[in-house]
Design an enzyme around this catalytic site. Structure first.
Site, PDB file in Angstrom:
ATOM      1  N   CYS A  54      11.248 -51.357  10.957  1.00 35.06           N
ATOM      2  CA  CYS A  54      10.322 -50.290  10.588  1.00 35.06           C
ATOM      3  C   CYS A  54      10.107 -50.395   9.081  1.00 35.06           C
ATOM      4  CB  CYS A  54      10.946 -48.945  10.955  1.00 35.06           C
ATOM      5  SG  CYS A  54       9.946 -47.528  10.481  1.00 35.06           S
ATOM      6  N   ASP A 108      14.824 -49.417   8.479  1.00 35.29           N
ATOM      7  CA  ASP A 108      13.594 -48.956   7.831  1.00 35.29           C
ATOM      8  C   ASP A 108      13.525 -49.434   6.388  1.00 35.29           C
ATOM      9  OD1 ASP A 108      11.245 -47.537   7.571  1.00 35.29           O
ATOM     10  OD2 ASP A 108      12.089 -45.638   8.274  1.00 35.29           O
ATOM     11  N   ASP A 116       3.643 -45.005  11.530  1.00 37.48           N
ATOM     12  CA  ASP A 116       4.063 -43.604  11.496  1.00 37.48           C
ATOM     13  C   ASP A 116       2.991 -42.708  12.099  1.00 37.48           C
ATOM     14  OD1 ASP A 116       6.503 -44.016  10.443  1.00 37.48           O
ATOM     15  OD2 ASP A 116       6.069 -43.250   8.438  1.00 37.48           O
TER      16      ASP A 116
HETATM   17  C1  GLA Z   1       9.726 -43.762   7.978  1.00 40.17           C
HETATM   18  C2  GLA Z   1       9.667 -44.144   9.434  1.00 40.17           C
HETATM   19  C3  GLA Z   1       9.771 -42.919  10.281  1.00 40.17           C
HETATM   20  C4  GLA Z   1      11.058 -42.206   9.973  1.00 40.17           C
HETATM   21  C5  GLA Z   1      11.128 -41.885   8.496  1.00 40.17           C
HETATM   22  C6  GLA Z   1      12.456 -41.322   8.107  1.00 40.17           C
HETATM   23  O1  GLA Z   1       8.605 -43.084   7.581  1.00 40.17           O
HETATM   24  O2  GLA Z   1       8.515 -44.875   9.712  1.00 40.17           O
HETATM   25  O3  GLA Z   1       9.693 -43.245  11.652  1.00 40.17           O
HETATM   26  O4  GLA Z   1      12.138 -43.013  10.352  1.00 40.17           O
HETATM   27  O5  GLA Z   1      10.903 -43.042   7.701  1.00 40.17           O
HETATM   28  O6  GLA Z   1      12.550 -41.064   6.764  1.00 40.17           O
END
Ligand code: GLA
Length: 738
Positions: A530, A482, A552
């Site tokens: 991500c 991420d 998200d």
């Molecule tokens: C981001 C991702 C989510 C999750 C959060 C965790 O927003 O897109 O899916 O993993 O971080 O902090």
């Protein structure tokens, strides 16, 4: 050979199966662009260029008294600078003497088998079965000895041309690149073109915009250090009359994950110039004598068969020529459950095992432990950078937790956000100078976190080592990588003041090195990207990640638009999509049908589902497996545009042999006592008979009938209902001859 050099004409014809791209060593050794379009022969198309005395568009000195040759009106492959072409440029280089001139003339070329590679940047590769040839053309400024190599790899069967540029400083002093684009494509008359792009925002990525070109420079860009939620590094120029099935479409997808720029200019003579590459804002790059700079690659495609074919060209190519992971084709990706929306930061090892146990009944095959398992991380204010297990939460230890999950017959996945650091972390306390922060100022906080200077070697080494240590400590099957903020405060403590313009690009190069050191060294792990959802969903990332978390925003109806937009470039098998608790009015089955337009999974607390819901999920997980090949490897068709006032949204995946298809229909707006609606599948064999199952009725009809007359969609049903129609070719009944 897909590249033909015609010595007499001095033309290069680059042929793919269905397209031709032609360029030429033209007047005064400038490299002219002549053609990009449907496949033709190798004939010299120089006749397309007419010369006129264009007032206020000057002529190169060595044109002598000839007034009709102006670079301002010449279609070119790479522009010069300060030579009378006032349109957007490919290069801006400040020479050692302070001037900005670049006068690039042809010096040499070479043609070879295979695809080019770039230094530190990902590219598409040629498989054994592909016919791929590369053309390199060198142009040089005779005064500064700056040499630019134009790179073209022609992927013949795929109808894709990959392009990039390499700048070599053949002079004896350092020069400063202020701008260097990967491609330049000139269209001699482009007044009939629309600009197509995928803008968006956090939670609403890759929406669709199509606009006419007007006489100015249109810019599609990200300056956020990531390819961004706000713009995707993809644009297309499409004929005004082009639709899904018909019309000329030129696609350009940049393989770069940082700040990028695409500019399109409709000029005074209705010529169109398109350039694309690294964003030149806050950018300058020093190239020492004898050193070179590579631009990222652009993947171009052309078709006159509409948007649908353009998308399929990209889908086929992205599925085969970007990523060698076994999870692309050879190993099926499991149905996963992610803990984020189920528990956020509030979980421990016991809770994870409980979720896994409950999820097993749903047909889930892997649990992903999202954010919150490391350092001191009970909310999003601390812990980033400390990539070691938080033993207050994972009391049994990671190895043991994974063993417990594996004992349930499930696989285990884990979340990282390597590029970031919290001020409240051991890493920050030990290395405050590793963050990007401009001396004398405070760095911008975003989600209360700071950005590591990933361009620095010691930062890269720390990330590779600390992430790998975790990956090697347990039986980890999957990683979600991420990044949860944009990049500001461009500054590196290890670069001198005059090199601070390099920070943004060095960050991206550093990131690719870190990903090489983690992802490429773990071929048995499946990696998903991500960026707060789909904020860095780009072709370069897909060389590392087999799939990318789309957004998200897990609201199913919003996902209809997101998938639709993404599908213009990205295949179903790359789009992460989960069934969540968002939008309770939408039935579980419908949420699942929508998530199946991506890499299917769940994002909810399985322990809270009742028996009926568990069974419903199990059926949907089974369905995902049943249609896996069709969904992941079939030809994708958009059947209805969710951005329009439609009652039904629908899409289709057709097997390559056209023996099967699935058509998914979602009723988004049913008027009471309204008209009968029909959905028209596409891509079927016209004469084959298909059995259509999916709404309780059974239709047997020819592909032709189904495609032209349609499938009637039942009306008297609740809203937000999903129909998944399975079409299978059946043997035609024996015909009786009377
Ligand atoms: C981001 C991702 C989510 C999750 C959060 C965790 O927003 O897109 O899916 O993993 O971080 O902090």
């Amino acid at each position: 050979m897909s590249i033909i050099y015609h010595e007499k004409q001095k033309t290069f014809s680059l042929h793919t199966r269905k397209t031709t791209y032609q360029l030429k060593i033209g007047n005064l050794n400038y490299v002219n662009h002549l053609y990009y379009g449907a496949r033709i022969g190798d004939e010299d198309l120089s006749y397309l260029i007419r010369r006129y005395d264009r007032g206020f568009s000057g002529n190169p000195y060595d044109s002598l008294k000839e007034r009709t040759f102006s670079l301002d009106a010449q279609p070119q492959e790479f522009t010069s600078q300060q030579q009378g072409d006032f349109r957007i440029s490919s290069i801006e280089v400040q020479n050692a003497d302070g001037s900005f001139s670049f006068n690039g003339r042809y010096v040499s070329h070479r043609i070879y088998k295979g695809a080019f590679t770039l230094s530190g940047l990902p590219t598409a590769f040629a498989r054994e079965c592909d016919t791929v040839d590369t053309l390199e053309i060198e142009i040089e400024d005779a005064v500064t000895r700056i040499r630019v190599t134009l790179l073209y790899s022609v992927f013949e069967e795929a109808d894709i041309i990959m392009r990039a540029a390499r700048v070599y400083n053949g002079g004896d002093k350092e020069v400063s690149l202020k701008r260097i684009m990967s491609v330049n494509v000139d269209f001699m008359n482009g007044s009939n073109l629309d600009l197509f792009s995928l803008p968006g925002r956090y939670g609403q990525e890759r929406q669709v915009e199509r606009q006419p070109l007007t006489h100015h420079v249109h810019k599609i860009r990200s300056g956020r250090g990531i390819s961004s939620h706000q713009q995707n590094p993809f644009i297309a120029l499409v004929e005004k009359k082009a639709n899904e099935e018909y019309g000329a479409c030129y696609g350009f997808a940049l393989m770069y994950s940082g700040s990028f720029l695409a500019e399109v200019e409709l000029d005074q003579y209705d010529q169109v110039r398109l350039v694309m590459g690294v964003n030149d804002r806050l950018f300058s790059y020093g190239v020492e004598a004898g050193a070179f700079f590579d631009t990222p690659a652009v993947l171009m495609t052309y078709t006159h068969k509409g948007l649908s074919r353009m998308s399929r060209n990209y889908h086929d190519f992205f599925r085969t020529n970007l990523n060698r992971s076994k999870f692309i084709r050879d190993v099926r990706r499991p149905v996963l459950i992610n803990t984020w929306e189920a528990a956020f930061f509030n979980f421990d090892d016991v809770k994870l095992v409980e979720i896994a146990k409950a999820a097993k009944g749903m047909g889930v095959e892997m649990i992903v432990m999202d954010d919150g398992w490391f350092g001191k991380r009970d909310d999003d204010n601390s812990g980033l950078g400390d990539w070691y297990v938080n033993e207050k939460k994972i009391k049994c230890g990671l190895t043991n937790l994974v063993e417990q999950i594996n004992a349930l017959g499930m696989k285990f996945g884990i979340w990282f956000e390597p590029e970031m650091v919290s001020e409240d972390s051991d890493l920050f306390r030990a290395h405050p100078d590793w963050v990007m922060e401009i001396p004398g100022r405070h760095a911008v906080r975003s989600r209360n976190q700071l950005v590591l200077d990933v361009g620095r070697k010691e930062v890269q080494d720390y990330l590779i080592e600390s992430v790998n240590r975790i990956l090697d400590s347990a039986n980890i099957y999957y990683v979600k990588w991420d990044i949860n903020r944009a990049i500001t405060d461009l500054w590196s403590n290890v670069l001198p003041p005059e090199r601070q313009g390099e920070v943004s690009h060095r960050y991206v190069l550093g990131l690719y090195r870190v990903m090489d050191g983690i992802i490429k060294t773990h071929p048995d792990i499946m990696f998903e990207g991500c960026a707060g959802g789909g904020g860095r969903f780009d072709p370069a990332m897909l060389t590392y990640f087999v799939q990318y978390w789309s957004s998200d925003n897990t609201k199913p109806l919003d996902n209809l638009k997101l998938h639709y937009g993404s599908s213009f470039v990205y295949p179903v098998c790359t789009m992460g999509a989960h069934v969540s608790e968002a939008s309770p009015m939408v039935p579980l089955e419908t949420k699942a049908a929508i998530a199946m337009c991506g890499t299917f999974g769940y994002e909810l607390d399985a322990t809270k589902l009742d028996e009926k819901e568990i069974i419903a999920c199990r059926k949907m997980s089974d369905l995902y497996h049943k249609y896996y090949d069709l969904n992941f490897f079939g030809d994708y068709y958009r059947l209805a545009d969710p951005f329009e006032q439609v009652n039904l949204v629908a899409w289709e995946c057709v097997a390559k042999d056209r023996q099967q298809a699935i058509v998914t229909v979602i009723t988004v707006n049913l008027t009471v006592n309204g008209p009968q609606e029909y959905i028209h599948p596409r891509g079927l064999k016209p004469d084959a008979l298909y059995k259509v199952e999916g709404d309780g009725s059974e239709i047997v009809a020819t592909g032709m009938a189904l495609m032209h007359a349609g499938i009637p969609i039942p009306r008297e049903i609740p809203e937000f209902k999903a129909f998944i129609y399975h079409l299978t070719a059946v043997d035609a009944p024996a015909q009786t001859v009377s």
